[in-house]
Design a protein around this motif. Structure first.
Motif, mmCIF file in Angstrom:
data_model
loop_
_atom_site.group_PDB
_atom_site.id
_atom_site.type_symbol
_atom_site.label_atom_id
_atom_site.label_comp_id
_atom_site.label_asym_id
_atom_site.label_seq_id
_atom_site.Cartn_x
_atom_site.Cartn_y
_atom_site.Cartn_z
ATOM 1 N N VAL A 357 35.203 77.659 -116.099
ATOM 2 C CA VAL A 357 34.398 76.454 -116.288
ATOM 3 C C VAL A 357 34.815 75.768 -117.590
ATOM 4 C CG1 VAL A 357 32.457 77.541 -115.089
ATOM 5 C CG2 VAL A 357 32.533 77.584 -117.573
ATOM 6 N N ASP A 358 34.377 74.537 -117.762
ATOM 7 C CA ASP A 358 34.531 73.871 -119.050
ATOM 8 C C ASP A 358 33.323 72.985 -119.312
ATOM 9 O OD1 ASP A 358 34.860 71.544 -117.548
ATOM 10 O OD2 ASP A 358 36.850 71.061 -118.331
ATOM 11 N N ARG A 359 33.240 72.468 -120.523
ATOM 12 C CA ARG A 359 32.215 71.490 -120.859
ATOM 13 C C ARG A 359 32.716 70.120 -120.433
ATOM 14 N NH1 ARG A 359 28.026 73.075 -123.895
ATOM 15 N NH2 ARG A 359 28.066 75.243 -124.630
ATOM 16 N N ASP A 360 31.902 69.410 -119.680
ATOM 17 C CA ASP A 360 32.282 68.121 -119.117
ATOM 18 C C ASP A 360 32.512 67.107 -120.240
ATOM 19 O OD1 ASP A 360 32.487 65.723 -117.771
ATOM 20 O OD2 ASP A 360 30.798 66.121 -116.419
ATOM 21 N N PRO A 361 33.714 66.527 -120.351
ATOM 22 C CA PRO A 361 33.947 65.539 -121.410
ATOM 23 C C PRO A 361 32.969 64.364 -121.362
ATOM 24 C CG PRO A 361 36.021 66.239 -120.443
ATOM 25 C CD PRO A 361 34.938 66.828 -119.594
ATOM 26 N N ALA A 362 32.457 64.045 -120.170
ATOM 27 C CA ALA A 362 31.495 62.943 -120.061
ATOM 28 C C ALA A 362 30.106 63.327 -120.537
ATOM 29 C CB ALA A 362 31.430 62.456 -118.616
ATOM 30 N N ALA A 363 29.837 64.635 -120.590
ATOM 31 C CA ALA A 363 28.521 65.134 -121.032
ATOM 32 C C ALA A 363 28.720 66.571 -121.487
ATOM 33 C CB ALA A 363 27.508 65.055 -119.888
ATOM 34 N N PRO A 364 29.096 66.788 -122.755
ATOM 35 C CA PRO A 364 29.480 68.125 -123.218
ATOM 36 C C PRO A 364 28.412 69.208 -123.080
ATOM 37 C CG PRO A 364 30.275 66.464 -124.755
ATOM 38 C CD PRO A 364 29.387 65.754 -123.767
ATOM 39 N N ASP A 365 27.156 68.819 -122.875
ATOM 40 C CA ASP A 365 26.122 69.828 -122.649
ATOM 41 C C ASP A 365 26.132 70.354 -121.218
ATOM 42 O OD1 ASP A 365 25.232 69.714 -125.239
ATOM 43 O OD2 ASP A 365 23.642 68.258 -124.831
ATOM 44 N N ARG A 366 26.909 69.717 -120.339
ATOM 45 C CA ARG A 366 26.967 70.115 -118.936
ATOM 46 C C ARG A 366 28.251 70.894 -118.675
ATOM 47 N NH1 ARG A 366 26.209 65.223 -116.193
ATOM 48 N NH2 ARG A 366 28.466 64.846 -116.148
ATOM 49 N N LEU A 367 28.154 71.978 -117.915
ATOM 50 C CA LEU A 367 29.315 72.794 -117.587
ATOM 51 C C LEU A 367 29.809 72.470 -116.181
ATOM 52 C CD1 LEU A 367 28.218 76.262 -119.036
ATOM 53 C CD2 LEU A 367 29.638 74.508 -120.106
ATOM 54 N N ARG A 368 31.143 72.396 -116.021
ATOM 55 C CA ARG A 368 31.766 72.138 -114.721
ATOM 56 C C ARG A 368 32.504 73.386 -114.243
ATOM 57 N NH1 ARG A 368 35.657 67.052 -115.761
ATOM 58 N NH2 ARG A 368 36.611 68.621 -117.130
ATOM 59 N N VAL A 369 32.334 73.734 -112.978
ATOM 60 C CA VAL A 369 33.082 74.848 -112.389
ATOM 61 C C VAL A 369 34.427 74.318 -111.908
ATOM 62 C CG1 VAL A 369 33.148 76.605 -110.601
ATOM 63 C CG2 VAL A 369 30.974 76.041 -111.713
ATOM 64 N N LEU A 370 35.521 74.885 -112.451
ATOM 65 C CA LEU A 370 36.875 74.439 -112.124
ATOM 66 C C LEU A 370 37.575 75.363 -111.137
ATOM 67 C CD1 LEU A 370 38.013 73.663 -115.803
ATOM 68 C CD2 LEU A 370 36.968 72.086 -114.160
ATOM 69 N N HIS A 371 37.181 76.633 -111.120
ATOM 70 C CA HIS A 371 37.893 77.630 -110.307
ATOM 71 C C HIS A 371 36.968 78.824 -110.132
ATOM 72 C CE1 HIS A 371 41.436 79.774 -108.751
ATOM 73 N NE2 HIS A 371 41.087 80.805 -109.496
ATOM 74 N N THR A 372 37.005 79.423 -108.950
ATOM 75 C CA THR A 372 36.190 80.607 -108.661
ATOM 76 C C THR A 372 37.113 81.760 -108.294
ATOM 77 O OG1 THR A 372 34.363 79.236 -107.883
ATOM 78 C CG2 THR A 372 34.339 81.552 -107.234
#
Length: 381
Positions: A357-372
């Protein structure tokens, strides 16, 4: 399976007079330990103890957590294991730092004291196979191979790693190299004990790497490296990654702001939590006053497993050690069972869910799942 010979349990370990059942907890709560990780781990441990006691405890006896601060110091952790053994704890729980957990596991093995390690991932948690130690966190080789697959899938085959002298970082670099090399990938190591962040940027520009992985401590030198790379126009296209999970905690976003976003890391949570995980997540958020990390869930699951083992087998240490292969507990992140895995010296949950996962550049408080990650090889039953 028969448990290994056990030294006699000290007075108090098996009392049935209504006294508490004690679990020793090893947690980094002061520097140079990763204090925020320790705080999340302890929150999970404490919440699970509260839930166990609200449900009647262990055989009618309250569960008690006896906490010791390891401060990321292996010697301090080994001494804490000795002290907790003398105090009559039924088992040990916790620890975040792999090198510290290894020292604790070695001492627990020598003393015949069951240890359920919550968060440390180093494959060789003990030098020799042991019956006394089990682990919830995925082994480093499992999680970091998943991270390497993510890198390849994202088009990164020329990898640079900024690293510091440590068994943990050295093992991570080797896992990446061994997994990437047969697939056409290369890994170059840049030693941060000899390089300043600006010099690191010069090295990166020369190596033409497309990804830089932070195999270093937080906050320093990780924060300074990120700032330097982000500000170097030559490196505008380079991806920064942190497989060890430094960006998981709020302190990362506080230190780096927007610069800390878009840095993929490993997290051990499922895509969606079930009913138990959702309930525990809400309670952890209230306790921590921030979003709980996967480390907090690991703490909760640790006590949930130990409580079930102690209910089934009592506070006898040898009985607990013999029970690892028979454990089947519904945790916050899935059903927990322990197995023998190739190359792993302790009883292992194979495997917890793994995400990149990473922190979404558009909203750094939100985490994005990139790979499972995929489950991995079949365990030895």
């Amino acid at each position: 399976m028969t448990a290994p010979p056990s030294p006699p349990s000290p007075p108090g370990a098996e009392r049935t007079d209504g006294s508490t059942v004690r679990i020793g907890a090893l947690v980094p709560l002061t520097r140079p330990g990763w204090v925020q990780a320790g705080r999340h781990l302890l929150a999970g441990l404490e919440l699970a103890v509260r839930d166990v006691n609200d449900a009647g405890g262990v055989g009618g006896r309250p569960l008690e957590l006896v906490v010791r601060d390891t401060a990321a110091d292996p010697q301090r952790a080994a001494a804490a294991v000795d002290e907790l053994a003398r105090l009559g704890v039924a088992a040990l729980a916790g620890e975040y730092h792999s090198v510290v957990a290894r020292a604790a596991a070695a001492r627990a093995d020598a003393l015949g004291l069951p240890f359920l390690c919550s968060s440390a991932v180093l494959d060789a948690l003990t030098e020799q196979p042991t019956e006394w130690v089990a682990r919830l966190a995925p082994a480093q080789s499992h999680g970091w191979r998943i991270y390497a697959d993510f890198l390849l899938g994202a088009g990164h085959s020329r990898i640079a790693v900024a690293t510091q002298p440590s068994v943990y970082w050295a093992c991570g670099a080797r896992i990446l190299r061994d997994h990437l090399a047969p697939r056409g990938g290369t890994v170059v190591e840049l030693d941060m004990s000899t390089l300043a962040p600006t010099a690191l940027c010069d090295e990166l520009a020369g190596h033409r790497a497309t990804a830089l992985l932070l195999l270093v401590g937080h906050p320093e030198p990780a924060v300074s490296i990120v700032r330097s790379v982000r500000r170097d126009r030559r490196l505008a296209e380079i991806m920064i990654g942190a497989p060890a999970g430094q960006p998981e905690f709020a302190a990362w976003a506080t230190s780096l702001g927007d610069d800390g976003a878009g840095i993929p890391f490993l997290r051990y949570l499922p895509e969606r939590l079930g009913p138990l995980g959702a309930r525990v997540g809400t309670a952890l958020r209230e306790r921590l006053a921030e979003a709980p990390s996967f480390v907090a869930f690991e703490g909760y699951d640790t006590v949930a497993v130990l409580a079930e083992v102690l209910r089934s087998h009592g506070a006898d240490r040898a009985g607990t050690a013999a029970s690892w292969p028979r454990v089947a507990v519904e945790g916050t992140r899935g059903r927990i069972r322990f197995s023998r895995m190739p190359g792993i010296s302790v009883w292992q949950w194979a495997w917890p869910p793994v995400q990149v996962v990473d922190r979404d550049p558009a909203a750094p408080d939100r985490l994005r799942v990139l790979h499972t990650g995929h489950p991995g090889p079949e365990p030895h039953r």
